[in-house]
Design a protein around this motif. Structure first.
Motif, PDB file in Angstrom:
ATOM      1  N   VAL A  42       0.878  -1.181   0.000  1.00  0.00           N
ATOM      2  CA  VAL A  42       0.000   0.000   0.000  1.00  0.00           C
ATOM      3  C   VAL A  42       0.911   1.225   0.000  1.00  0.00           C
ATOM      4  CG1 VAL A  42      -1.773   1.260   1.283  1.00  0.00           C
ATOM      5  CG2 VAL A  42      -1.788  -1.248   1.253  1.00  0.00           C
ATOM      6  N   PRO A  43       0.683   2.172  -0.902  1.00  0.00           N
ATOM      7  CA  PRO A  43       1.553   3.358  -0.973  1.00  0.00           C
ATOM      8  C   PRO A  43       1.568   4.135   0.344  1.00  0.00           C
ATOM      9  CG  PRO A  43       0.002   3.319  -2.814  1.00  0.00           C
ATOM     10  CD  PRO A  43      -0.401   2.236  -1.875  1.00  0.00           C
ATOM     11  N   GLU A  44       2.661   4.818   0.577  1.00  0.00           N
ATOM     12  CA  GLU A  44       2.793   5.682   1.743  1.00  0.00           C
ATOM     13  C   GLU A  44       2.000   6.958   1.522  1.00  0.00           C
ATOM     14  OE1 GLU A  44       4.393   5.087   4.634  1.00  0.00           O
ATOM     15  OE2 GLU A  44       4.900   3.086   3.923  1.00  0.00           O
ATOM     16  N   LEU A  45       1.604   7.578   2.610  1.00  0.00           N
ATOM     17  CA  LEU A  45       0.982   8.902   2.549  1.00  0.00           C
ATOM     18  C   LEU A  45       2.079   9.958   2.610  1.00  0.00           C
ATOM     19  CD1 LEU A  45      -1.997   8.447   5.017  1.00  0.00           C
ATOM     20  CD2 LEU A  45      -2.126   8.701   2.547  1.00  0.00           C
ATOM     21  N   PRO A  46       1.838  11.137   2.061  1.00  0.00           N
ATOM     22  CA  PRO A  46       2.812  12.213   2.220  1.00  0.00           C
ATOM     23  C   PRO A  46       2.896  12.614   3.683  1.00  0.00           C
ATOM     24  CG  PRO A  46       0.795  13.068   1.273  1.00  0.00           C
ATOM     25  CD  PRO A  46       0.644  11.570   1.347  1.00  0.00           C
ATOM     26  N   GLY A  47       3.970  13.265   4.064  1.00  0.00           N
ATOM     27  CA  GLY A  47       4.167  13.666   5.445  1.00  0.00           C
ATOM     28  C   GLY A  47       3.094  14.612   5.952  1.00  0.00           C
ATOM     29  N   LYS A  48       2.906  14.575   7.251  1.00  0.00           N
ATOM     30  CA  LYS A  48       1.900  15.426   7.869  1.00  0.00           C
ATOM     31  C   LYS A  48       2.514  16.718   8.409  1.00  0.00           C
ATOM     32  CE  LYS A  48      -1.957  15.178  11.027  1.00  0.00           C
ATOM     33  NZ  LYS A  48      -2.725  14.373  11.947  1.00  0.00           N
ATOM     34  N   SER A  49       3.813  16.741   8.580  1.00  0.00           N
ATOM     35  CA  SER A  49       4.484  17.887   9.178  1.00  0.00           C
ATOM     36  C   SER A  49       4.905  18.901   8.130  1.00  0.00           C
ATOM     37  CB  SER A  49       5.718  17.408   9.945  1.00  0.00           C
ATOM     38  OG  SER A  49       6.440  18.503  10.431  1.00  0.00           O
ATOM     39  N   ALA A  50       4.834  20.176   8.487  1.00  0.00           N
ATOM     40  CA  ALA A  50       5.207  21.264   7.567  1.00  0.00           C
ATOM     41  C   ALA A  50       6.639  21.725   7.793  1.00  0.00           C
ATOM     42  CB  ALA A  50       4.254  22.437   7.735  1.00  0.00           C
ATOM     43  N   PHE A  51       7.483  20.917   8.399  1.00  0.00           N
ATOM     44  CA  PHE A  51       8.853  21.331   8.725  1.00  0.00           C
ATOM     45  C   PHE A  51       9.831  21.053   7.587  1.00  0.00           C
ATOM     46  CE2 PHE A  51       7.057  20.531  12.988  1.00  0.00           C
ATOM     47  CZ  PHE A  51       7.149  21.822  13.453  1.00  0.00           C
ATOM     48  N   PHE A  52       9.511  21.531   6.381  1.00  0.00           N
ATOM     49  CA  PHE A  52      10.437  21.348   5.266  1.00  0.00           C
ATOM     50  C   PHE A  52      11.034  22.677   4.825  1.00  0.00           C
ATOM     51  CE2 PHE A  52       6.468  22.226   3.156  1.00  0.00           C
ATOM     52  CZ  PHE A  52       6.837  23.038   2.112  1.00  0.00           C
ATOM     53  N   GLY A  53      10.662  23.757   5.467  1.00  0.00           N
ATOM     54  CA  GLY A  53      11.282  25.037   5.185  1.00  0.00           C
ATOM     55  C   GLY A  53      10.585  25.910   4.168  1.00  0.00           C
ATOM     56  N   GLY A  54       9.451  25.496   3.632  1.00  0.00           N
ATOM     57  CA  GLY A  54       8.741  26.316   2.663  1.00  0.00           C
ATOM     58  C   GLY A  54       7.544  26.992   3.311  1.00  0.00           C
ATOM     59  N   SER A  55       6.767  27.681   2.503  1.00  0.00           N
ATOM     60  CA  SER A  55       5.570  28.337   3.029  1.00  0.00           C
ATOM     61  C   SER A  55       4.478  27.310   3.258  1.00  0.00           C
ATOM     62  CB  SER A  55       5.079  29.400   2.040  1.00  0.00           C
ATOM     63  OG  SER A  55       4.460  28.774   0.934  1.00  0.00           O
ATOM     64  N   SER A  56       3.473  27.675   4.028  1.00  0.00           N
ATOM     65  CA  SER A  56       2.380  26.738   4.282  1.00  0.00           C
ATOM     66  C   SER A  56       1.595  26.468   3.000  1.00  0.00           C
ATOM     67  CB  SER A  56       1.463  27.265   5.384  1.00  0.00           C
ATOM     68  OG  SER A  56       0.816  28.446   4.983  1.00  0.00           O
ATOM     69  N   ASP A  57       1.510  27.443   2.101  1.00  0.00           N
ATOM     70  CA  ASP A  57       0.836  27.210   0.821  1.00  0.00           C
ATOM     71  C   ASP A  57       1.576  26.155  -0.004  1.00  0.00           C
ATOM     72  OD1 ASP A  57      -1.152  29.037   1.398  1.00  0.00           O
ATOM     73  OD2 ASP A  57      -0.246  30.651   0.219  1.00  0.00           O
ATOM     74  N   GLU A  58       2.903  26.239   0.002  1.00  0.00           N
ATOM     75  CA  GLU A  58       3.707  25.245  -0.719  1.00  0.00           C
ATOM     76  C   GLU A  58       3.524  23.867  -0.098  1.00  0.00           C
ATOM     77  OE1 GLU A  58       7.642  26.727  -0.373  1.00  0.00           O
ATOM     78  OE2 GLU A  58       7.438  28.133  -2.033  1.00  0.00           O
ATOM     79  N   PHE A  59       3.539  23.814   1.231  1.00  0.00           N
ATOM     80  CA  PHE A  59       3.359  22.544   1.921  1.00  0.00           C
ATOM     81  C   PHE A  59       2.003  21.936   1.591  1.00  0.00           C
ATOM     82  CE2 PHE A  59       1.412  20.393   5.560  1.00  0.00           C
ATOM     83  CZ  PHE A  59       2.224  19.263   5.598  1.00  0.00           C
ATOM     84  N   ILE A  60       0.957  22.736   1.635  1.00  0.00           N
ATOM     85  CA  ILE A  60      -0.391  22.230   1.349  1.00  0.00           C
ATOM     86  C   ILE A  60      -0.473  21.712  -0.076  1.00  0.00           C
ATOM     87  CG2 ILE A  60      -2.799  22.947   1.035  1.00  0.00           C
ATOM     88  CD1 ILE A  60      -2.361  24.777   3.499  1.00  0.00           C
ATOM     89  N   GLU A  61       0.111  22.425  -1.018  1.00  0.00           N
ATOM     90  CA  GLU A  61       0.069  21.980  -2.408  1.00  0.00           C
ATOM     91  C   GLU A  61       0.873  20.692  -2.594  1.00  0.00           C
ATOM     92  OE1 GLU A  61      -0.765  21.494  -6.378  1.00  0.00           O
ATOM     93  OE2 GLU A  61      -1.826  22.555  -4.791  1.00  0.00           O
ATOM     94  N   ARG A  62       2.044  20.587  -1.980  1.00  0.00           N
ATOM     95  CA  ARG A  62       2.839  19.363  -2.092  1.00  0.00           C
ATOM     96  C   ARG A  62       2.107  18.191  -1.459  1.00  0.00           C
ATOM     97  NH1 ARG A  62       8.846  20.346  -0.263  1.00  0.00           N
ATOM     98  NH2 ARG A  62       8.772  18.091  -0.422  1.00  0.00           N
ATOM     99  N   ARG A  63       1.462  18.418  -0.334  1.00  0.00           N
ATOM    100  CA  ARG A  63       0.727  17.329   0.308  1.00  0.00           C
ATOM    101  C   ARG A  63      -0.494  16.953  -0.526  1.00  0.00           C
ATOM    102  NH1 ARG A  63      -1.041  17.240   6.554  1.00  0.00           N
ATOM    103  NH2 ARG A  63      -2.483  18.805   5.851  1.00  0.00           N
TER     104      ARG A  63
END
Length: 71
Positions: A42-63
């Motif tokens: 079963v594929p993994e889900l994307p991470g739940k944490s926003a600690f990748f250094g980008g904006s929250s908009d970028e994080f939401i779009e990547r997720r």
């Protein structure tokens, strides 16, 4: 998050639809799939944490993209 599930099942009139789901609903779906998958990975889900250094908009779009890929 909005995701766009696609199907070729005759049970559905629309082949593509747009639905909004919370991350926890994807986590629930993944657990259910794992219970019934047997040896099929079963594929993994994307991470739940926003600690990748980008904006929250970028994080939401990547997720969102990661959840779309999961589907």
């Amino acid at each position: 998050h909005s995701v766009f599930p696609q199907t070729n099942s005759r049970a559905f009139t629309a082949k593509t639809s747009c639905v909004r789901r919370r991350y926890r609903e994807f986590a629930w779906l993944r657990r259910q799939l794992q219970r019934n998958a047997g040896l099929v990975p079963v594929p993994e889900l994307p991470g739940k944490s926003a600690f990748f250094g980008g904006s929250s908009d970028e994080f939401i779009e990547r997720r969102r993209q990661g959840l779309q890929h999961f589907l």
